[in-house]
Scaffold this motif. Structure first.
Motif, PDB file in Angstrom:
ATOM      1  N   ARG A 217      66.236  79.114  -1.442  1.00  0.00           N
ATOM      2  CA  ARG A 217      65.287  78.115  -1.924  1.00  0.00           C
ATOM      3  C   ARG A 217      65.095  78.146  -3.441  1.00  0.00           C
ATOM      4  O   ARG A 217      64.286  77.399  -3.959  1.00  0.00           O
ATOM      5  CB  ARG A 217      63.908  78.220  -1.251  1.00  0.00           C
ATOM      6  CG  ARG A 217      63.935  78.152   0.250  1.00  0.00           C
ATOM      7  CD  ARG A 217      64.308  76.780   0.796  1.00  0.00           C
ATOM      8  NE  ARG A 217      64.228  76.789   2.253  1.00  0.00           N
ATOM      9  CZ  ARG A 217      65.237  77.098   3.059  1.00  0.00           C
ATOM     10  NH1 ARG A 217      66.425  77.413   2.554  1.00  0.00           N
ATOM     11  NH2 ARG A 217      65.081  77.096   4.368  1.00  0.00           N
ATOM     12  N   THR A 218      65.835  79.004  -4.136  1.00  0.00           N
ATOM     13  CA  THR A 218      65.799  78.934  -5.596  1.00  0.00           C
ATOM     14  C   THR A 218      66.923  78.015  -6.066  1.00  0.00           C
ATOM     15  O   THR A 218      67.758  77.562  -5.276  1.00  0.00           O
ATOM     16  CB  THR A 218      65.940  80.325  -6.227  1.00  0.00           C
ATOM     17  OG1 THR A 218      67.172  80.934  -5.816  1.00  0.00           O
ATOM     18  CG2 THR A 218      64.774  81.219  -5.819  1.00  0.00           C
ATOM     19  N   GLU A 224      67.849  82.786 -10.048  1.00  0.00           N
ATOM     20  CA  GLU A 224      66.432  82.943 -10.362  1.00  0.00           C
ATOM     21  C   GLU A 224      65.712  83.940  -9.458  1.00  0.00           C
ATOM     22  O   GLU A 224      64.565  84.290  -9.731  1.00  0.00           O
ATOM     23  CB  GLU A 224      65.711  81.596 -10.210  1.00  0.00           C
ATOM     24  CG  GLU A 224      66.165  80.507 -11.141  1.00  0.00           C
ATOM     25  CD  GLU A 224      65.424  79.194 -10.869  1.00  0.00           C
ATOM     26  OE1 GLU A 224      65.397  78.345 -11.779  1.00  0.00           O
ATOM     27  OE2 GLU A 224      64.867  79.026  -9.763  1.00  0.00           O
ATOM     28  N   TYR A 225      66.296  84.354  -8.377  1.00  0.00           N
ATOM     29  CA  TYR A 225      65.638  85.211  -7.400  1.00  0.00           C
ATOM     30  C   TYR A 225      65.523  86.637  -7.935  1.00  0.00           C
ATOM     31  O   TYR A 225      66.207  87.037  -8.882  1.00  0.00           O
ATOM     32  CB  TYR A 225      66.406  85.175  -6.076  1.00  0.00           C
ATOM     33  CG  TYR A 225      67.913  85.158  -6.246  1.00  0.00           C
ATOM     34  CD1 TYR A 225      68.657  86.334  -6.244  1.00  0.00           C
ATOM     35  CD2 TYR A 225      68.584  83.954  -6.455  1.00  0.00           C
ATOM     36  CE1 TYR A 225      70.025  86.304  -6.420  1.00  0.00           C
ATOM     37  CE2 TYR A 225      69.952  83.923  -6.626  1.00  0.00           C
ATOM     38  CZ  TYR A 225      70.672  85.106  -6.611  1.00  0.00           C
ATOM     39  OH  TYR A 225      72.024  85.075  -6.804  1.00  0.00           O
ATOM     40  N   TYR A 372      53.846  80.396  -5.847  1.00  0.00           N
ATOM     41  CA  TYR A 372      55.085  81.115  -5.595  1.00  0.00           C
ATOM     42  C   TYR A 372      55.893  80.545  -4.432  1.00  0.00           C
ATOM     43  O   TYR A 372      57.014  80.984  -4.170  1.00  0.00           O
ATOM     44  CB  TYR A 372      54.796  82.591  -5.315  1.00  0.00           C
ATOM     45  CG  TYR A 372      54.270  83.353  -6.505  1.00  0.00           C
ATOM     46  CD1 TYR A 372      54.600  82.973  -7.807  1.00  0.00           C
ATOM     47  CD2 TYR A 372      53.447  84.465  -6.338  1.00  0.00           C
ATOM     48  CE1 TYR A 372      54.114  83.672  -8.901  1.00  0.00           C
ATOM     49  CE2 TYR A 372      52.961  85.182  -7.429  1.00  0.00           C
ATOM     50  CZ  TYR A 372      53.300  84.775  -8.699  1.00  0.00           C
ATOM     51  OH  TYR A 372      52.822  85.478  -9.786  1.00  0.00           O
ATOM     52  N   SER A 374      58.214  77.911  -2.364  1.00  0.00           N
ATOM     53  CA  SER A 374      59.278  76.992  -2.773  1.00  0.00           C
ATOM     54  C   SER A 374      58.881  75.535  -2.584  1.00  0.00           C
ATOM     55  O   SER A 374      59.352  74.660  -3.309  1.00  0.00           O
ATOM     56  CB  SER A 374      60.571  77.296  -2.022  1.00  0.00           C
ATOM     57  OG  SER A 374      60.369  77.239  -0.630  1.00  0.00           O
ATOM     58  N   ASN A 375      58.038  75.249  -1.606  1.00  0.00           N
ATOM     59  CA  ASN A 375      57.358  73.962  -1.508  1.00  0.00           C
ATOM     60  C   ASN A 375      56.088  74.171  -0.694  1.00  0.00           C
ATOM     61  O   ASN A 375      55.820  75.277  -0.229  1.00  0.00           O
ATOM     62  CB  ASN A 375      58.264  72.869  -0.911  1.00  0.00           C
ATOM     63  CG  ASN A 375      58.685  73.146   0.519  1.00  0.00           C
ATOM     64  OD1 ASN A 375      57.843  73.384   1.388  1.00  0.00           O
ATOM     65  ND2 ASN A 375      59.990  73.134   0.776  1.00  0.00           N
ATOM     66  N   ASP A 378      56.876  75.758   2.691  1.00  0.00           N
ATOM     67  CA  ASP A 378      57.884  76.813   2.823  1.00  0.00           C
ATOM     68  C   ASP A 378      57.513  78.019   1.965  1.00  0.00           C
ATOM     69  O   ASP A 378      57.522  77.945   0.735  1.00  0.00           O
ATOM     70  CB  ASP A 378      59.247  76.274   2.397  1.00  0.00           C
ATOM     71  CG  ASP A 378      60.385  77.226   2.728  1.00  0.00           C
ATOM     72  OD1 ASP A 378      60.111  78.424   2.975  1.00  0.00           O
ATOM     73  OD2 ASP A 378      61.538  76.777   2.738  1.00  0.00           O
ATOM     74  N   HIS A 380      59.200  80.662   1.330  1.00  0.00           N
ATOM     75  CA  HIS A 380      60.267  81.360   0.606  1.00  0.00           C
ATOM     76  C   HIS A 380      59.895  81.379  -0.888  1.00  0.00           C
ATOM     77  O   HIS A 380      59.567  80.328  -1.459  1.00  0.00           O
ATOM     78  CB  HIS A 380      61.605  80.648   0.776  1.00  0.00           C
ATOM     79  CG  HIS A 380      62.306  80.968   2.054  1.00  0.00           C
ATOM     80  ND1 HIS A 380      62.121  80.234   3.206  1.00  0.00           N
ATOM     81  CD2 HIS A 380      63.173  81.958   2.362  1.00  0.00           C
ATOM     82  CE1 HIS A 380      62.865  80.749   4.169  1.00  0.00           C
ATOM     83  NE2 HIS A 380      63.507  81.800   3.695  1.00  0.00           N
ATOM     84  N   ASN A 382      59.855  81.094  -4.811  1.00  0.00           N
ATOM     85  CA  ASN A 382      60.615  80.259  -5.737  1.00  0.00           C
ATOM     86  C   ASN A 382      61.053  81.063  -6.960  1.00  0.00           C
ATOM     87  O   ASN A 382      60.898  82.290  -7.015  1.00  0.00           O
ATOM     88  CB  ASN A 382      59.767  79.047  -6.135  1.00  0.00           C
ATOM     89  CG  ASN A 382      58.434  79.445  -6.759  1.00  0.00           C
ATOM     90  OD1 ASN A 382      58.270  80.558  -7.264  1.00  0.00           O
ATOM     91  ND2 ASN A 382      57.471  78.532  -6.743  1.00  0.00           N
ATOM     92  N   GLY A 383      61.597  80.356  -7.952  1.00  0.00           N
ATOM     93  CA  GLY A 383      62.081  81.030  -9.151  1.00  0.00           C
ATOM     94  C   GLY A 383      60.988  81.720  -9.941  1.00  0.00           C
ATOM     95  O   GLY A 383      61.211  82.789 -10.520  1.00  0.00           O
TER      96      GLY A 383
END
Length: 398
Positions: A217-218, A224-225, A372, A374-375, A378, A380, A382-383
């Motif tokens: 998801r990045t 970016e992870y 933080y 990803s959306n 979600d 997960h 993010n960057g």
């Protein structure tokens, strides 16, 4: 000494000279399953840890590392089927991963001096070494054509949101420099298990986890992870290898099959200290529906196997990140992290509390901070989460 033991020893000697050339994970969590035979070409663009003159080598593992979904199609330790590498090339992929390679830069990857190789179910093997001078800021393009001679399950690969740019094409197009035959790949990363370059490192740091370690998801090609950012922050004298896999769980590793073998073959290398980061648990509690006791038992099993392999290996255990669990899943998550924080587990050298970084304030620790995610639906990371975790880890680690 048996043939299998001799092969393992030879592979270990090669591994002492090579370290991971990239921070992208190529762990396999799925397998091709076709009703007919096929010949297909895959071209993937990878950012390397260092550029310039490089001697590369590729290690292959024809087995599935971790379970996908509930394991109906792919599960941990499943052997791949028989298939053939018809041709493989590396090339200067240029500054933009547009499907082409720089003219005149393709170099054939060989296997025992042969340009093709038959691959047996469950087999592991190395390519020969191959040299390239890759300009700063350019991608490495890895292109290979794979052929099957029977229907059914064949090539293990990674099926997940693409973290690198890749293209594929039906037929044998491995030696083509243009993009004319290729189309952009979707959820299909087909790479060797290990992309290594010849380099002596001070220490090997191995990141072993699920999609959060992998970086799902990045941004594509963004690295970016947190695993990638930690590797970049430590510098190339640390041999950092990302073995994160989407949907992976601790009980996959506890089977002591292909995935855990990737860690074991990195242990006990001469004059090189090895540290392993274990970052597992989200999928065990979620789709795996494991109890806290079962998850902790699996983690302990993994740690015990690794310490038996090499007692000097240092193991860094992460707490389980918040994943917006509710009800019973939340309670199990709290139990696991309380145990890891207060008692840890035998064989663990240090504990890094990733959950404390990503979690909302009490009493909502099981919820991830919104910035933080990803959306909005979600959790997960993010960057931004990757940057925050990496900075905290590097300060803590040093």
């Amino acid at each position: 000494m048996g043939e299998h033991q001799t092969a393992e020893r030879n592979e270990g000697k090669i591994m002492e000279q090579y370290t991971s050339a990239t921070l992208i994970s190529s762990a396999a969590n799925f397998i091709m399953d076709r009703e007919e035979t096929f010949t297909h070409t895959y071209r993937t663009y990878v950012k390397l840890r260092e550029n310039g003159p490089l001697k590369l080598r590729f290690w292959h593992s024809n087995a599935v590392d971790s379970t996908w979904d509930k394991g109906e199609i792919a599960r941990a330790g499943m052997a791949g089927g028989p298939w053939v590498i018809e041709a493989a090339f590396i090339a200067d992929g240029g500054k933009e991963p547009d499907g082409t390679v720089e003219s005149g830069t393709q170099v054939a990857v060989t296997f025992g001096t042969s340009r093709s190789r038959e691959v047996a179910p469950g087999e592991t093997f190395w390519s020969d070494d191959v040299s390239i001078d890759l300009p700063e800021g350019h991608f490495l393009a890895f292109t290979w054509t794979i052929r099957t001679e029977q229907a059914g399950k064949s090539v293990p690969f990674n099926v997940e949101q693409m973290l690198v740019t890749a293209y594929d094409a039906p037929g044998n197009h491995a030696n083509e420099e243009s993009a004319g035959s290729f189309t952009l790949s979707d959820n299909m990363q087909v790479l060797p298990a290990f992309i290594g370059y010849e380099k002596q490192v001070d220490k090997r740091l191995l990141f072993f986890g699920d999609s959060i370690t992998q970086g799902v998801r990045t941004a594509k090609d963004g690295y970016e992870y947190w695993a990638a950012r930690i590797g970049e922050g430590l510098g190339a004298q640390y041999g950092a290898w990302n073995i994160g896999a989407g949907w992976a769980r601790a009980y996959d590793a506890a089977t002591n099959t292909a995935w855990l073998n990737k860690l074991k073959q990195q242990q006990g290398l001469s004059n090189q200290e090895t540290q392993i980061v274990l970052a597992l648990g989200v999928n065990d509690l979620d789709i795996g529906e494991r109890s806290a006791e079962q998850l902790l038992s699996d983690l302990q099993s993994i740690i015990s196997v690794l310490k038996e392999q090499d007692a000097s290996t240092e193991i860094i255990l992460f707490t389980v990140p918040p994943f917006n669990f509710v009800e019973q899943r939340e309670q199990e998550w709290r139990k696991v992290n309380e145990t890891i924080r207060t008692a840890s587990l035998p064989g663990v050298s240090r504990v890094f509390d990733i959950a404390a970084i990503l979690s909302q304030p009490a009493p909502n620790e099981h919820q991830e901070k919104r910035e933080y995610m990803s959306n909005q639906d979600d959790p997960h990371p993010n960057g931004l989460a990757g940057k925050t975790v990496a900075e905290a880890f590097l300060q803590w680690y040093r």
